[in-house]
Scaffold this active site. Sequence first.
Site, short mmCIF file in Angstrom:
data_model
loop_
_atom_site.label_atom_id
_atom_site.label_comp_id
_atom_site.label_asym_id
_atom_site.label_seq_id
_atom_site.Cartn_x
_atom_site.Cartn_y
_atom_site.Cartn_z
N GLU A 1 -15.13 10.90 -22.22
CA GLU A 1 -14.25 9.81 -22.64
C GLU A 1 -15.09 8.74 -23.33
O GLU A 1 -15.19 8.73 -24.53
CB GLU A 1 -13.49 9.25 -21.43
CG GLU A 1 -12.33 8.36 -21.82
CD GLU A 1 -11.34 8.15 -20.67
OE1 GLU A 1 -10.35 7.46 -20.90
OE2 GLU A 1 -11.58 8.67 -19.56
N GLU B 1 -14.51 2.90 -10.80
CA GLU B 1 -13.19 2.94 -11.44
C GLU B 1 -12.08 2.73 -10.42
O GLU B 1 -11.09 2.05 -10.69
CB GLU B 1 -13.00 4.29 -12.13
CG GLU B 1 -11.69 4.43 -12.88
CD GLU B 1 -11.65 5.68 -13.72
OE1 GLU B 1 -10.83 5.73 -14.67
OE2 GLU B 1 -12.43 6.62 -13.46
#
Length: 929
Positions: A510, A786
Site C-alpha cells: 500500500e 494502525e
Amino acid sequence: MLRNINFRYFFYAISCFTLLSLTSCQENITLEKANNLTISEGFKNPIGFYNAKPTFSWQLPVAKNIKSQSAYQIIVASSKDLLSSNPDLWNSEKQKSEQSTFVKYQGKKLKSRQKVYWQIRYWNQDKQASDWSEINHFELGLLNNEDWQAKWAGLDTAKDSIKGVRKFLMHRPQYLRKGFELSSDVVSARLYITAKGVFDAYLNGKDISDDVMTPGWTPYNHRIETLTYDVTELLQTGKNALAVELASGWHSGRISRLTALYDNFSSPKILCQLEIKMKDGSKQTFVSDTSWKGTTNGPIRLAGIYDGELYDANFEIPNWKTTSFDDSNWELVQTETISKKVKLAPKRHQTVKNQLILKDVEIVSVDENSAVFNLKQNMVGVPKVKVPMKKGDTLKIRFSEMLLKDNTFYTKNYRSAKSTDYYIAAKDGMIEYTPKFTFHGFQFIELSGFDKNAKPDTSWVQGVAQHSDFEKNGTFSSSHDKLNQLQSNITWGLRDNFFDIPTDCPQRDERLGWTGDAQVIAPTSLFNYDVHSFWTAWLQSLRENQSEHKNGMVPFIVPDVLQTRNGSSGWGDAAVIIPWDIYNATGDITVLEESYESAKKWVGYYQSKVKKQPFLPKMHSFSDWLQPYPSKSGKLANRGDTPKDLIHAAFFAHSAHLVSKIASVLGKPEDEKKYKDLYKNIVNAFENAFFEEGKFTGEKQTQTSYLLGIYFDLFKPETKLKAQKYLLEEIKNADYHLGTGFLGTPILPKVLDDMGQIDLMYKILFKETYPSWFYSINQGATTMWERWNSYSIEEGYNSQPMNSLNHYAYGAIGQWMYERIAGLSAKEPGYKKIKIAPVPNTKFVNSASASIETPYGQAISAWEIDKDTFTLNIVIPPNSSGEVHIPSGFAKSILMNGEPLKRNDQNTSEGIVIVQVTSGSYKFQSKSN
C-alpha cells in the site's frame, strides 16, 4: 528531571534578559545582525528553487536590547556587487512593520536559472538599526517545459519485462551513460535531471548526491519534479562521463492494488540536461538524447517498491561510470519528446535521504544457514549487510516488523508485498550490500544463504533509516517513562511515513497518501518537525488530483493511483484542514492563498451530494475508521458505529466554517459571509437530524458522535451542555477508555480540554489496558499502530489482514502533549503570540518540558513540581510575546525572576493567574494553595 531542552540557549537568554547578568550583553551602537534567513517554506540558500515569487523570513538575535522589530528593509540583486551598491531587483525601502516572516517579494520578474542575492536589516523597538545581515542567495531551477532541450531517454524494457506479483510487469533496471569532452576549464555546471522512475546519477565515477529514490512521487500525469545539482567540482578538462542507474520506482512499478495509473507497461526514462559555463566565457550543454547508450545487463536485476531488490554481483560492470569504459557494445536508447500536458517543475520540498544508521543489533536466533537479527526499533529504510559468502550462493534478506512466539517472522500484514532482497555472490569472501531502489518497514532481519562455516555476528547487519530530509522542530519530555516512549513512538511513526509523501504505512502493498490519515496527524507533525514545505508540496499534488473531477472531489489518496470516483467525509477535508493547520503553525498566508479555491471546491462537492434533506449530504465515508469494539463484524466493522451521514454533515459544516475563516484572513468579506451562513444552516440541520435534547438518536451511542458535534460547534449553547453530559456518560461506560477511531481520537483531548475535563483526559491517556495509547507500549511497540489492538503478548496478532505496526494516525495525541502537558502552543498564527499554559497532574507526571523552533526563534516551556512548589521556566523569542498561565492550585506567592509578581501584572480567570510577557527568559515559582 527535565530533558531535551536547549539549555545553552536558555541560559544565554537568561543572561540577556535578566538584570543579574547585564555585563555579558554589552549594548552596541549598531544592533546585531538578523539571523536564520530563509525563503518561502524555510529554504536556506537553495539551488534549483521552484518559486519565482518567494517570501522572505528572518529572526532577530537574542539580546537584551532587542524585544521586537519596528521596521525592516530588504534588498535583492542579481549579483553581490549590485547588492551593496545598487540592488537591481528589489529594494523594499524602510517598512514600518513588525513582520519578519513571509514578506512577499515585490521586485522584478525572476526567471529560470537566475541566481539571486539578498540581505535584510531591521530596526528594534527603540528604532535603533541593525547591521545588514549576511548575504543570502537562491538559484532558480528550470521553471518551464520550454527550458528543456533534452528528451526523455531510455531502453525499451517493456518488451522483455518479467511477470511479477499479480501479473505486474517488472522492468529490468537500466544502466545509461554518455561520454563527452570539455576543452576548457569549468567555471560552473548545473545538472538538471528527473526520471519517469527513480534514478541515481554519477559524473566521472562519483555520485552527484546522497539523495534516495529521486525524484520522488507526484501525480505524474500532471507534474514531474526536477532536481538541480551543482556538479562543478566533478567535471574535468578532457574526457567526462555522465552515468545514470534507472529503475521503475512509483512511476512504472507495482503500486496500489490495481494496475498502476501511469502506464505500467511503458519503460522508465530519464531526462537530464547538463549546462556548463567555461572559463573562456563559452557555454556547453549536454542532454539526454539518441546518442546515449544503455544496457539492462547490470547487477541490479530487479527492483520494486513493495517486493525488494535482486542484486547479482556476477553482472557487475567495472568502471562503467568512468571515462575509461568502452560502451560500444551497449544499445542506443530510445527517446520521447516532452509532453506539454505534464508540467516539469523543480521539487518544492526536500528529497529523501539516509538519516540514521541503527547499529545496536542483537541476534535472536540461528538455525542452520539462517539467522534473525533484531534492530530494536521498527524503522523504514534498507539494510546494510556485511556477510561472508561463497561464490554463486544467494543471500536472502527478509524483513518483519515483529516475530511470532517461535521467533519466526510475522509477515501476514505485508500482504502481497514480498519485501525481500537478494544478493548473488560472484566470489568467495565478505560482501557488502545496501539496496538502492526499494525500501522496507521492519525491525527484524532474517539472513539466509551466507557461508555455512561462518558464525553469525551482530556486525553483519545495520539498519539505514530513511525519510524526507527535514529538521527536528520540537522536543517533548516528561518524568514519565511510558509517556516519553509514546513521544518516541509518535516521532518514529512520523519519520517512517514521511517518505516523500505522507504514507499510511511503510511495509505492506500500500504505502499510499491517504488524505484522512494525513489531516489528523498534520498538527502533531508540525510540532515535531519542520514539515512546512513537505505539506505544501503534497497539497499541490492534492489540488492536481482534485482538478480531474469537475465536482471538486478530493480522492481518498494522493497521488491518486487508485483513481477513485467518490470522496469521503473526513478524508477529502484535508484540502481545507491542513492548509489551516499550516497557517496557524507558521503564519504563512501563502498556503491559504494556494489552497483557497481547492477548499471551496471541496465544500462544493459536499453541496453537490445534498439531495432530499437540505444541508445533509449523502456520499461515501470511511467513517470513524477502526473504532474499537465495533458492533458489526467483517469489513463493515472497520468503519465503526458512528453513522456516516452524521460524519458527512459534521465535516461539511466544519469545512464550510474553516473556509469562512480563511476568507476572512484573505480579506474576502463576501465569501466569509457566504460560508458562515452555509455553516449555520448545516448546524441547524445537524442537530435536528441526529440529536434530541442533546442525546444522539442513533442505534448505538458513540463517543465520536458527541465529539464531532461539540468540537465543530454544531449545537445550540444549551444543547451543547447536555451533549457534553452524554459524552461523559459514554466515556464512563467505556471504563474511561478510548472509544474512538481515526476521526474521533484527535479531537477527544481538545473537547475534554474545552470542557475543563483535563484530569479526565489524563486518566484516559495514562490507561494501560486496551484500548489505550499505553496498551501498545506494554506489548512492545516502538511506533504507533494502525489498530488499538494490532498485537497482544497473550493473544498474538490481530487476525485482520490490514494490521500495520507503523501507522501514525493515533499519534495525533502528540499535539495535546505539547499544548497541555508541557503547555506550549500558538496563541496567534505562527507563534506571534505564544501561550504557555501547562496543566500538571501529579498523579501521573511531576515534570514536563517542550521546545519549539517557532518562526521567531526557539520557545520553551519547562515545569516541575517539587512538594508544594511549582517552577516554570520559559523562553519567548524576540519579536513575539507570551501569555503565561500559572495553573489553578499554584497561585500563592508567585515569583517572576525572583521578584514578587505585581498585582497589576496579572489577572485571574477560574483560579488561573494570567501574565503577559514580552520576549525574554522567565522563571516563575509559586506555592500550592
